[in-house]
Structures are given as C-alpha cells and as structure tokens.
Design an enzyme around this catalytic site. Structure first.
Site, PDB file in Angstrom:
ATOM      1  N   ARG A  72      -9.581   1.351   9.186  1.00  0.00           N
ATOM      2  CA  ARG A  72      -8.813  -0.163   9.014  1.00  0.00           C
ATOM      3  C   ARG A  72      -9.813  -1.346   9.778  1.00  0.00           C
ATOM      4  O   ARG A  72      -9.489  -2.421  10.297  1.00  0.00           O
ATOM      5  CB  ARG A  72      -7.856   0.051   9.939  1.00  0.00           C
ATOM      6  CG  ARG A  72      -5.824  -0.924   9.179  1.00  0.00           C
ATOM      7  CD  ARG A  72      -4.892  -0.729  10.022  1.00  0.00           C
ATOM      8  NE  ARG A  72      -4.060  -1.341   9.952  1.00  0.00           N
ATOM      9  CZ  ARG A  72      -3.174  -0.634   9.239  1.00  0.00           C
ATOM     10  NH1 ARG A  72      -3.110   0.436   8.257  1.00  0.00           N
ATOM     11  NH2 ARG A  72      -1.760  -1.333   9.429  1.00  0.00           N
ATOM     12  N   ARG A  93      11.978  -6.375   3.816  1.00  0.00           N
ATOM     13  CA  ARG A  93      11.701  -4.873   4.104  1.00  0.00           C
ATOM     14  C   ARG A  93      12.172  -3.592   5.108  1.00  0.00           C
ATOM     15  O   ARG A  93      12.867  -3.775   6.999  1.00  0.00           O
ATOM     16  CB  ARG A  93       9.948  -4.951   4.816  1.00  0.00           C
ATOM     17  CG  ARG A  93       9.978  -3.431   5.018  1.00  0.00           C
ATOM     18  CD  ARG A  93       8.066  -2.926   4.774  1.00  0.00           C
ATOM     19  NE  ARG A  93       7.461  -3.114   5.877  1.00  0.00           N
ATOM     20  CZ  ARG A  93       5.930  -2.864   5.837  1.00  0.00           C
ATOM     21  NH1 ARG A  93       5.586  -2.746   5.049  1.00  0.00           N
ATOM     22  NH2 ARG A  93       5.327  -3.382   7.295  1.00  0.00           N
ATOM     23  N   ARG A 136      -0.234  -9.209  13.328  1.00  0.00           N
ATOM     24  CA  ARG A 136      -1.170  -8.500  12.593  1.00  0.00           C
ATOM     25  C   ARG A 136      -1.872  -8.742  10.994  1.00  0.00           C
ATOM     26  O   ARG A 136      -2.654  -8.179  10.742  1.00  0.00           O
ATOM     27  CB  ARG A 136       0.286  -7.569  11.919  1.00  0.00           C
ATOM     28  CG  ARG A 136       0.922  -6.360  13.015  1.00  0.00           C
ATOM     29  CD  ARG A 136       2.388  -5.669  12.461  1.00  0.00           C
ATOM     30  NE  ARG A 136       1.857  -5.306  10.945  1.00  0.00           N
ATOM     31  CZ  ARG A 136       3.364  -4.534   9.676  1.00  0.00           C
ATOM     32  NH1 ARG A 136       4.879  -5.327  10.608  1.00  0.00           N
ATOM     33  NH2 ARG A 136       3.112  -3.736   9.310  1.00  0.00           N
ATOM     34  N   ARG A 151      11.791  -2.322  10.916  1.00  0.00           N
ATOM     35  CA  ARG A 151      10.579  -1.489  11.875  1.00  0.00           C
ATOM     36  C   ARG A 151      10.495  -2.797  12.922  1.00  0.00           C
ATOM     37  O   ARG A 151      10.616  -3.857  12.915  1.00  0.00           O
ATOM     38  CB  ARG A 151       9.059  -1.390  11.581  1.00  0.00           C
ATOM     39  CG  ARG A 151       9.314  -0.335  10.565  1.00  0.00           C
ATOM     40  CD  ARG A 151       7.839  -0.277   8.956  1.00  0.00           C
ATOM     41  NE  ARG A 151       6.523  -0.852   9.713  1.00  0.00           N
ATOM     42  CZ  ARG A 151       5.393  -0.375   9.340  1.00  0.00           C
ATOM     43  NH1 ARG A 151       5.142   0.021   8.342  1.00  0.00           N
ATOM     44  NH2 ARG A 151       4.619  -1.369   9.854  1.00  0.00           N
ATOM     45  N   LYS A 158       0.387  -1.340   0.031  1.00  0.00           N
ATOM     46  CA  LYS A 158       0.027  -0.227   0.029  1.00  0.00           C
ATOM     47  C   LYS A 158       0.713   1.549  -0.105  1.00  0.00           C
ATOM     48  O   LYS A 158       0.361   2.059  -0.831  1.00  0.00           O
ATOM     49  CB  LYS A 158      -1.022   0.234   1.142  1.00  0.00           C
ATOM     50  CG  LYS A 158      -2.138  -0.905   1.573  1.00  0.00           C
ATOM     51  CD  LYS A 158      -2.709  -0.935   2.719  1.00  0.00           C
ATOM     52  CE  LYS A 158      -2.642  -0.958   3.710  1.00  0.00           C
ATOM     53  NZ  LYS A 158      -1.857  -2.186   4.305  1.00  0.00           N
TER      54      LYS A 158
HETATM   55  P1  ADP Z   1       1.465  -1.916   7.104  1.00  0.00           P
HETATM   56  O1  ADP Z   1       0.260  -1.546   6.900  1.00  0.00           O
HETATM   57  O2  ADP Z   1       2.706  -2.843   6.973  1.00  0.00           O
HETATM   58  O3  ADP Z   1       1.096  -3.144   9.003  1.00  0.00           O
HETATM   59  P2  ADP Z   1       1.342   0.620   8.684  1.00  0.00           P
HETATM   60  O4  ADP Z   1       2.271   1.548   8.491  1.00  0.00           O
HETATM   61  O5  ADP Z   1       0.119   0.907   8.128  1.00  0.00           O
HETATM   62  O6  ADP Z   1       1.512  -1.161   8.905  1.00  0.00           O
HETATM   63  O7  ADP Z   1       0.487   0.258  10.382  1.00  0.00           O
HETATM   64  C1  ADP Z   1       2.037  -0.125  11.731  1.00  0.00           C
HETATM   65  C2  ADP Z   1       0.906   0.225  12.848  1.00  0.00           C
HETATM   66  O8  ADP Z   1      -0.053   0.873  12.617  1.00  0.00           O
HETATM   67  C3  ADP Z   1      -0.673  -1.133  12.455  1.00  0.00           C
HETATM   68  O9  ADP Z   1       0.315  -2.283  13.192  1.00  0.00           O
HETATM   69  C4  ADP Z   1      -1.513  -0.314  13.840  1.00  0.00           C
HETATM   70  O10 ADP Z   1      -0.424  -1.038  15.098  1.00  0.00           O
HETATM   71  C5  ADP Z   1      -1.200   0.942  13.304  1.00  0.00           C
HETATM   72  N1  ADP Z   1      -2.099   1.783  12.623  1.00  0.00           N
HETATM   73  C6  ADP Z   1      -1.606   2.337  11.523  1.00  0.00           C
HETATM   74  N2  ADP Z   1      -2.820   2.849  10.978  1.00  0.00           N
HETATM   75  C7  ADP Z   1      -3.921   2.420  11.967  1.00  0.00           C
HETATM   76  C8  ADP Z   1      -5.500   2.551  11.987  1.00  0.00           C
HETATM   77  N3  ADP Z   1      -6.111   3.069  10.863  1.00  0.00           N
HETATM   78  N4  ADP Z   1      -5.840   2.138  12.894  1.00  0.00           N
HETATM   79  C9  ADP Z   1      -5.830   1.643  13.469  1.00  0.00           C
HETATM   80  N5  ADP Z   1      -4.084   1.376  13.610  1.00  0.00           N
HETATM   81  C10 ADP Z   1      -3.174   1.714  12.850  1.00  0.00           C
END
Ligand code: ADP
Ligand code: ZN
Length: 210
Positions: free
Chosen positions: A88, A123, A167, A156, A13
C-alpha cells in the site's frame, strides 16, 4: 500465479480476491483482515495497529512487512496467492522486491469517488470470517448473517464517512503512486468497475489472459 490487487478503499479488492481465489485455487491474503484478527485477539501487533486503523491512517511499513513475510512463508502460498490491500506504499513494494517476492501481475481496479462513498456506507463485514457484503449491491441471504459461516455482520469502525474521507486522502498520497511503480515494471493491468461483481471479475480474468 502471484497477483496484487490495487485499488482505493471500496473498490472491491476483497470481493474480487475472494472470487479469484475460489476460481484459481490459491489463497487470498488481506493485510486488513490479518490486522483485524490481531486486534480481536489482542496480540502485540493488534495493539500497535488499532489506533492507526481506527483513524483511517496506514499501519507503519515495518509492521506490514513483518506480517507479509510470515504469511507468504506458509505452505499454502507455494502455488500462488492474491494480495489484497498490500503493498500500500512504495516502501512496502520496495521491501517486497528486496525480499525476493516475485509478482506476476498487478490488477488496478478503477472506480469513481462517488461510487466509493456510496458503497462504503452500505458495507458490512462478517465479524468471524471477514467476508464483505453490501446492503444494496451484495446483500447476504439472511439479513445480518454471513452466507459463508453464519457469523454476525457488522459495520467496520473505519467505514464512517469521516474516516472514509481520510482513507481516500491517504490512498491518493501513499497508494496511488504504486500504479506507476508497477507500470514501469511492465506488470500493471487496469480494469474499470462496471456492472456487478461478476462482470468486474470477468474483466479481471480477461486482462490476466485466464
Ligand atoms: P480498505 O481496502 O477498504 O481500506 P482494508 O481492510 O484493506 O480496507 O484495510 C483497513 C485498514 O488496515 C487500513 O485503513 C490501514 O489502516 C490498515 N492496513 C491494511 N493493509 C495495510 C497495509 N498494507 N499498509 C498499511 N496499513 C494497512
Ligand atoms: Zn463469515
């Protein structure tokens, strides 16, 4: 054009959001990047978010809804935006609808679990600007250094295999149902990952009719 990118962690994404933004001239908004910046700066939001993120859990909806309301009110969002990683949960999507946030299309990036696990272990992200790389598939020009800003590339904390599995579990339970939510509204476009990031991007532009 107001777009949402849906997809499992590791689906690409962030990478696709970046390419789309350059091509369309609109900002990409990643709640993950906003939260990581808040943690780095030690803000109250960052302090609240950190333990959830490190454990692979979602940050509570009310925190995310606040972040997104603030961000979308900024002037650079007036011509459109790409949302990467938000909403999400169904709760977040409903809150966005209630707030009158209009979405034109939702692109679901589909990828196998095997490919996800392979990608996440390779990554690396830029500590300074958040750009993401993959040691195999999308290496930086100079090892360990960001092409965009010269920042340092790091793994990360939540990209360890154990946290990745958590996740993915959370993704299937909380986020995957959003595909049906947006399909019911006639907004969902599905794209399967095949080939490199440019091929996936071409497929996305095609389903969007761009
Ligand atoms: P990825 O898409 O690879 O899981 P992100 O960088 O989008 O990584 O998100 C990392 C973490 O940040 C998630 O596992 C969550 O804990 C938090 N997070 C990000 N966006 C949201 C969201 N919209 N709602 C809840 N938690 C979020
Ligand atoms: Zn960078």
């Amino acid at each position: 054009m107001n777009l949402i990118l849906l997809g499992a962690p590791g689906a690409g994404k962030g990478t696709q959001a970046e390419i789309l933004c350059k091509k369309l001239g609109i900002p990409s908004i990643s709640t993950g990047n906003i939260l990581r910046a808040a943690i780095k700066d030690g803000t109250p939001t960052g302090l609240k978010a950190k333990s959830y993120m490190d454990a692979g859990q979602l940050v509570p909806d009310e925190v995310i809804i606040g972040i997104i309301g603030e961000r979308l009110a900024q002037s650079d969002c007036a011509k459109g935006y790409v949302l990467d990683g938000v909403p999400r949960t169904i709760g977040q999507a409903e809150a966005m609808e209630k707030a009158g946030i209009k979405i034109d299309a939702v692109v679901a990036i589909e990828i196998s679990e095997e490919e996800i696990l392979r990608r996440m272990s390779g990554r690396r992200v830029c500590e300074a600007c958040g750009s993401s790389y993959n040691m195999e598939a999308i290496p930086p020009k100079v090892e360990g250094i960001c092409d965009n800003c010269g920042g340092k590339l790091i793994q990360r904390k939540d990209d360890t295999p154990e946290t990745v599995r958590e996740r993915l579990k959370v993704y299937h339970k909380e986020t995957a149902p959003l595909a049906d939510f947006y399909a019911e509204r006639g907004l969902l476009k599905r794209v399967s990952v095949a080939g490199d990031k440019e091929a996936t991007n071409a497929a996305i532009l095609q389903v969007l009719g761009l």
